[in-house]
Design a protein around this motif. Structure first.
Motif, PDB file in Angstrom:
ATOM      1  N   TYR A  34       0.377 105.095  32.185  1.00 51.48           N
ATOM      2  CA  TYR A  34       0.495 103.984  31.904  1.00 51.48           C
ATOM      3  C   TYR A  34       1.135 103.377  30.624  1.00 51.48           C
ATOM      4  O   TYR A  34       2.093 102.628  30.393  1.00 51.48           O
ATOM      5  N   VAL A  35       0.582 104.134  29.542  1.00 49.36           N
ATOM      6  CA  VAL A  35       0.920 103.849  28.235  1.00 49.36           C
ATOM      7  C   VAL A  35       2.361 104.663  27.640  1.00 49.36           C
ATOM      8  O   VAL A  35       2.938 104.212  26.685  1.00 49.36           O
ATOM      9  N   GLY A  36       2.715 105.492  28.597  1.00 49.07           N
ATOM     10  CA  GLY A  36       3.637 106.199  28.204  1.00 49.07           C
ATOM     11  C   GLY A  36       5.238 106.154  28.795  1.00 49.07           C
ATOM     12  O   GLY A  36       6.016 106.749  28.526  1.00 49.07           O
ATOM     13  N   GLY A  37       5.227 104.829  29.000  1.00 52.36           N
ATOM     14  CA  GLY A  37       6.527 104.319  29.826  1.00 52.36           C
ATOM     15  C   GLY A  37       7.443 103.822  28.493  1.00 52.36           C
ATOM     16  O   GLY A  37       7.120 104.044  27.371  1.00 52.36           O
ATOM     17  N   PRO A  38       8.866 103.919  29.034  1.00 52.20           N
ATOM     18  CA  PRO A  38       9.651 103.707  27.805  1.00 52.20           C
ATOM     19  C   PRO A  38       9.598 102.102  27.103  1.00 52.20           C
ATOM     20  O   PRO A  38       9.273 101.236  27.790  1.00 52.20           O
ATOM     21  N   GLY A  39       9.832 102.323  25.817  1.00 52.46           N
ATOM     22  CA  GLY A  39       9.589 100.997  25.041  1.00 52.46           C
ATOM     23  C   GLY A  39       8.175 100.367  25.003  1.00 52.46           C
ATOM     24  O   GLY A  39       7.441 101.212  25.195  1.00 52.46           O
ATOM     25  N   THR A  40       8.098  99.232  25.180  1.00 53.14           N
ATOM     26  CA  THR A  40       7.006  98.254  25.516  1.00 53.14           C
ATOM     27  C   THR A  40       6.536  98.290  26.987  1.00 53.14           C
ATOM     28  O   THR A  40       5.572  97.757  26.982  1.00 53.14           O
ATOM     29  N   ALA A  41       7.229  98.685  27.789  1.00 51.30           N
ATOM     30  CA  ALA A  41       6.969  98.581  29.052  1.00 51.30           C
ATOM     31  C   ALA A  41       5.949  99.398  29.559  1.00 51.30           C
ATOM     32  O   ALA A  41       5.962 100.758  29.361  1.00 51.30           O
ATOM     33  N   THR A  42       5.044  98.748  30.443  1.00 50.32           N
ATOM     34  CA  THR A  42       3.942  99.568  30.840  1.00 50.32           C
ATOM     35  C   THR A  42       3.950  99.387  32.350  1.00 50.32           C
ATOM     36  O   THR A  42       4.130  98.257  32.864  1.00 50.32           O
ATOM     37  N   SER A  43       3.608 100.595  32.921  1.00 47.37           N
ATOM     38  CA  SER A  43       3.278 100.597  34.638  1.00 47.37           C
ATOM     39  C   SER A  43       2.422 101.637  34.848  1.00 47.37           C
ATOM     40  O   SER A  43       2.327 102.724  34.503  1.00 47.37           O
ATOM     41  N   TYR A  44       1.812 101.347  36.079  1.00 45.01           N
ATOM     42  CA  TYR A  44       1.098 102.248  36.893  1.00 45.01           C
ATOM     43  C   TYR A  44       1.977 103.269  37.598  1.00 45.01           C
ATOM     44  O   TYR A  44       2.926 102.469  38.245  1.00 45.01           O
ATOM     45  N   PRO A  45       1.071 104.377  38.110  1.00 44.65           N
ATOM     46  CA  PRO A  45       1.935 105.250  38.926  1.00 44.65           C
ATOM     47  C   PRO A  45       1.903 104.571  40.455  1.00 44.65           C
ATOM     48  O   PRO A  45       1.057 103.786  40.666  1.00 44.65           O
ATOM     49  N   HIS A  46       2.461 104.866  41.461  1.00 44.44           N
ATOM     50  CA  HIS A  46       2.622 104.498  42.701  1.00 44.44           C
ATOM     51  C   HIS A  46       1.796 105.568  43.659  1.00 44.44           C
ATOM     52  O   HIS A  46       1.015 105.052  44.513  1.00 44.44           O
ATOM     53  N   GLU A  47       1.805 106.749  43.313  1.00 45.18           N
ATOM     54  CA  GLU A  47       1.230 107.765  44.025  1.00 45.18           C
ATOM     55  C   GLU A  47       0.613 108.684  43.233  1.00 45.18           C
ATOM     56  O   GLU A  47       1.070 108.892  41.938  1.00 45.18           O
ATOM     57  N   LEU A  48      -0.052 109.732  43.719  1.00 48.97           N
ATOM     58  CA  LEU A  48      -0.868 110.671  42.717  1.00 48.97           C
ATOM     59  C   LEU A  48       0.304 111.824  42.139  1.00 48.97           C
ATOM     60  O   LEU A  48       0.373 112.201  40.961  1.00 48.97           O
ATOM     61  N   LYS A  49       1.266 112.038  42.988  1.00 49.80           N
ATOM     62  CA  LYS A  49       2.346 113.020  42.686  1.00 49.80           C
ATOM     63  C   LYS A  49       3.046 112.388  41.500  1.00 49.80           C
ATOM     64  O   LYS A  49       3.709 113.497  40.971  1.00 49.80           O
TER      65      LYS A  49
END
Length: 162
Positions: A63-78
């Protein structure tokens, strides 16, 4: 004749002593088996807590490791195994862990309203042995009725930076 009567009484006494010893050994064996099973279950419970927190931390890193200030959750475990959103890919999780309490080892997945993966939980319907004394990030686990109530979910704290 008197000797025969005394001999039979002694044999009867020996039988009672042997039956008593068998009863005591049975009780001790059952107790030892119960202790072994409880120890094994506590170990599996500790493993569930560790693996669940590993998934929670991996989701946080993603979540916090996205590019720039963009944050997003993964869609699946892999997605947690190889995050390719950046120029230099990262690995929030080294491997996918199995649920230690279910035979299939499959986790239940917690999704947000947009369908993104925000957490995992065990599908086991067994009552937990541990009932209190969880870390603050798992405070909702107190007095859970089933292991499936232990939801390892990452939600960002809006007041602080990740």
């Amino acid at each position: 004749m008197a000797e025969g009567l005394v001999m039979r009484r002694q044999q009867g006494f020996s039988y009672v002593v042997v039956m008593f010893l068998i009863g005591v050994l049975s009780i001790v064996s059952v107790r030892a088996l119960e202790n072994t099973l409880n120890t094994e279950r506590r170990d599996l419970e500790a493993e569930l807590l560790w693996r669940g927190q590993a998934y929670r931390e991996a989701i946080r890193r993603y979540y916090v490791g996205g590019p720039g200030t963009a944050t997003s959750y993964p869609h699946e475990l892999k997605d947690l195994l190889h995050d390719q959103r950046l120029v230099r890919p990262s690995r929030p999780l080294r491997k996918l862990y199995r649920d230690p309490l279910t035979p299939q080892g499959e986790w239940g997945l917690v999704h947000d309203e947009s369908g993104a993966l925000i957490g995992v939980y065990s599908r086991s319907q067994v009552k937990p042995l541990k009932r209190a004394g969880f870390p603050k990030e798992l405070a909702g686990f107190d007095n859970a009725q089933h292991y499936s109530d232990w939801k390892f979910v990452y939600r960002p704290n809006p007041e602080s930076k990740p």
